[in-house]
Motif scaffolding. Structure first.
Motif, PDB file in Angstrom:
ATOM      1  N   ASP A  50       4.922  28.127  12.222  1.00 44.54           N
ATOM      2  CA  ASP A  50       6.260  27.552  12.271  1.00 44.54           C
ATOM      3  C   ASP A  50       6.268  26.151  11.649  1.00 44.54           C
ATOM      4  OD1 ASP A  50       8.379  25.793  13.946  1.00 44.54           O
ATOM      5  OD2 ASP A  50       9.062  27.871  13.789  1.00 44.54           O
ATOM      6  N   GLU A 104       8.077  23.562  12.212  1.00 47.44           N
ATOM      7  CA  GLU A 104       8.198  22.496  13.209  1.00 47.44           C
ATOM      8  C   GLU A 104       6.824  22.170  13.807  1.00 47.44           C
ATOM      9  OE1 GLU A 104      10.814  20.788  14.070  1.00 47.44           O
ATOM     10  OE2 GLU A 104      12.501  21.906  13.193  1.00 47.44           O
ATOM     11  N   ASP A 105       6.062  23.212  14.138  1.00 50.01           N
ATOM     12  CA  ASP A 105       4.714  23.004  14.673  1.00 50.01           C
ATOM     13  C   ASP A 105       3.801  22.380  13.628  1.00 50.01           C
ATOM     14  OD1 ASP A 105       5.541  24.166  17.036  1.00 50.01           O
ATOM     15  OD2 ASP A 105       4.736  26.145  16.548  1.00 50.01           O
ATOM     16  N   GLU A 112       4.605  20.468  11.150  1.00 47.09           N
ATOM     17  CA  GLU A 112       4.917  19.042  10.975  1.00 47.09           C
ATOM     18  C   GLU A 112       4.264  18.199  12.066  1.00 47.09           C
ATOM     19  OE1 GLU A 112       8.672  16.039  10.182  1.00 47.09           O
ATOM     20  OE2 GLU A 112       9.070  18.005  11.062  1.00 47.09           O
ATOM     21  N   ILE A 113       4.275  18.682  13.290  1.00 46.02           N
ATOM     22  CA  ILE A 113       3.645  17.945  14.390  1.00 46.02           C
ATOM     23  C   ILE A 113       2.177  17.680  14.076  1.00 46.02           C
ATOM     24  CG2 ILE A 113       2.897  18.113  16.807  1.00 46.02           C
ATOM     25  CD1 ILE A 113       5.518  19.659  17.340  1.00 46.02           C
ATOM     26  N   SER A 151       5.565  25.341  19.740  1.00 45.43           N
ATOM     27  CA  SER A 151       6.422  26.501  20.030  1.00 45.43           C
ATOM     28  C   SER A 151       6.664  26.680  21.526  1.00 45.43           C
ATOM     29  CB  SER A 151       5.808  27.784  19.448  1.00 45.43           C
ATOM     30  OG  SER A 151       5.824  27.754  18.042  1.00 45.43           O
ATOM     31  N   HIS A 198      13.365  23.209   5.812  1.00 48.57           N
ATOM     32  CA  HIS A 198      12.503  22.255   6.503  1.00 48.57           C
ATOM     33  C   HIS A 198      11.491  21.686   5.499  1.00 48.57           C
ATOM     34  CE1 HIS A 198       9.609  20.608   9.367  1.00 48.57           C
ATOM     35  NE2 HIS A 198      10.507  20.792  10.333  1.00 48.57           N
ATOM     36  N   TYR A 214       8.539  20.920   5.801  1.00 50.98           N
ATOM     37  CA  TYR A 214       7.196  21.491   5.924  1.00 50.98           C
ATOM     38  C   TYR A 214       7.220  23.014   5.762  1.00 50.98           C
ATOM     39  CZ  TYR A 214       4.973  17.116   7.248  1.00 50.98           C
ATOM     40  OH  TYR A 214       4.452  15.833   7.236  1.00 50.98           O
TER      41      TYR A 214
END
Length: 499
Positions: free
Chosen positions: A83, A85-86, A88-89, A387, A431, A433
């Motif tokens: 994912d 979002e993950d 990017e973290i 997630s 996104h 990423y």
């Protein structure tokens, strides 16, 4: 003695069983989605297969579990991440930049070069080498890109009567020559074909050994691995790899000493601006000043020789195969080139390369479909929420770029070749990423601009002179698990003169 050994092994297994089920990390891992495993051995046996089958298995797990997938065995835990979002973290924060397995498996080859190193050593090397890829240096490299593209086109000219040409060895040879001429400052003209062949074969051998080792957790111990046939095959291949890079360093060092050109000078042939040198010259200058030793130079030369030629060669190979199967898109690229060059046979300039907007979209779409590095990894030194799940420290996070790039929620009809996905207005909707063929964040690929200029130069040269027709169909390509994305079979095309 036998009973004592059995007792010790039993204690170890009981301890591991307790750890994987009752420790805090074990309890957190048990809550993560992923395939079910056996006690103690966990999911280890699911990857005892050929690299081709492992590649398919990973794709199946992605489709089944989607957000993230956990694996565990003998006290080791791994999580596959897909994912953006993950991702990017993990990639945007320096506290998650630590590399462990599988990068530790590269150390016998790359030492602690830029790809493998951590902490202060990585910071020092990254800062040192950044200037070698400054824009002014890249402009200097552009003439070599053009020169070796012309050499490649002349070789392809001899192939136009053939019904099929395997593009992988052709392009691997070209990108190795370009890397040696530009970043290393030496010519491959005097290197025997047999020596280059040994180097290529050794890279493939070591890559396969590393992947097979990663899939067999009992090989994580160097004491065990080095005594296996696989470990011995890797050691033999490393002799050829290090011999090649030692030759590169020795030849350039001798040349500079003979010509007394090691000092930084405005007029130096490998200096574009005062204080900026081509990569190997920069390293040799730093050795003279005492900030790096010869072993450190070899670490970086090994790293850049591999990453600088092999990843680009495979990216170009998949691109050429794919556009052979996309005649309309190939013609659109050709029309853009005709507009830029106005029917002239002149060599491309930096401005010309910058004007190739549609071709750039096509390169990006090919890198989406066939990312040269299909996964990268980070090691957690602290807990992190991904997630909606807490992933405990001590776990390896594998970021599967291939699955990210084939996510149908991000890229509808993900198997189709649609360059328009990378028009500026469409990129803004995604996104940041969601597309990371060169990784992202502080540890992104230092040579990505180098690679893009090289690819644009080679591809534009090919398309101006040749029409590329399909032989290998896209649905015939069988991908395999490796440190670089590869096909199990040759990638064939037909080259035809446009005139």
């Amino acid at each position: 003695m036998a009973w004592s050994l059995i007792f010790v092994v039993a204690i170890i297994l009981i301890t591991l069983c307790f750890y994987t089920t009752h420790s805090r990390a074990g309890r957190l891992m048990s809550k993560l989605p992923g395939p079910k495993g056996w006690p103690i051995v966990g999911t280890a046996f699911q990857f005892l297969a050929s690299p081709e089958v492992v590649f398919i298995k990973l794709r199946e797990d992605y489709k089944k579990f989607k957000s993230l997938t956990s694996y565990y065995s003998f006290g080791f835990g791994f999580v596959n991440i897909y994912d953006p979002e993950d991702i990017e973290i993990l990639l945007s924060a320096s506290r998650f930049n630590y590399k462990f397995i599988p990068y530790t498996f590269f150390r016998s080859w790359l030492g602690e070069g830029l790809l493998v190193s951590n902490g202060s050593k990585w910071h020092q090397r990254r800062k040192l080498l950044t200037s070698a890829f400054h824009f002014n240096i890249l402009k200097k490299y552009a003439s070599s890109f053009v020169e070796y593209t012309e050499n490649l086109l002349n070789k392809i000219e001899t192939q136009t009567s053939n019904e099929r040409t395997d593009v992988v060895p052709l392009l691997s040879n070209a990108t190795l020559r370009i890397m040696c001429q530009t970043a290393m400052g030496i010519s491959m003209d005097q290197v025997a074909e047999s020596e280059k062949k040994k180097y290529f074969e050794a890279i493939y051998t070591v890559g396969e050994c590393i992947v097979r080792r990663l899939c067999r957790i009992w090989y994580y111990s160097s004491f065990v691995y080095n005594r296996t046939d696989l470990g011995k095959a890797e050691a033999k291949a490393l002799v050829n790899l290090h011999a090649f890079t030692n030759r590169v360093i020795r030849e350039r060092k001798t040349y500079l000493e003979d010509k007394n050109e090691l000092g930084i000078s405005e007029s130096d042939e490998n200096t574009s601006t005062k204080g900026r040198l081509a990569m190997l010259d920069l390293l040799l200058q730093c050795e003279k000043e005492g900030s790096i030793d010869l072993n450190g130079i070899r670490e970086e030369v090994d790293t850049f020789m591999f990453e600088g030629h092999d990843t680009t060669a495979m990216a170009l190979s998949f691109f050429v195969m794919r556009i052979a199967n996309e005649p309309e898109i190939q013609e659109n690229m050709y029309e853009e080139l005709k507009t830029i060059f106005q029917g002239s046979d002149r060599l491309p300039t930096m401005d010309d390369l910058n004007d190739m907007k549609y071709l750039e979209c096509c390169i990006k779409e090919s890198l989406r479909l066939y990312p040269s590095v299909p996964f990268i990894a980070r090691y957690l030194k602290e807990d992190v929420v991904l997630s909606g799940y807490t992933v405990p420290k001590g776990v390896g996070c594998h970021i599967h770029i291939y699955d990210l790039h084939h996510n149908e929620d991000i890229y509808p009809e993900p198997e189709k070749f649609i360059p328009e996905r990378f028009l500026p207005e469409n990129v803004l909707k995604r996104h940041r990423y969601a597309f990371i063929p060169f990784s992202a964040g502080p540890r992104n690929c230092i040579g990505q601009k180098f690679a893009f200029l090289e690819m644009k130069t080679v591809i534009s040269g090919l398309l101006r002179k040749f029409k590329i027709e399909p032989v290998t169909k896209t649905d015939e390509v069988v991908l395999t698990a490796d440190v670089v994305l590869r096909s199990t079979h040759p990638l064939y095309v037909k080259f035809r003169n446009r005139k």
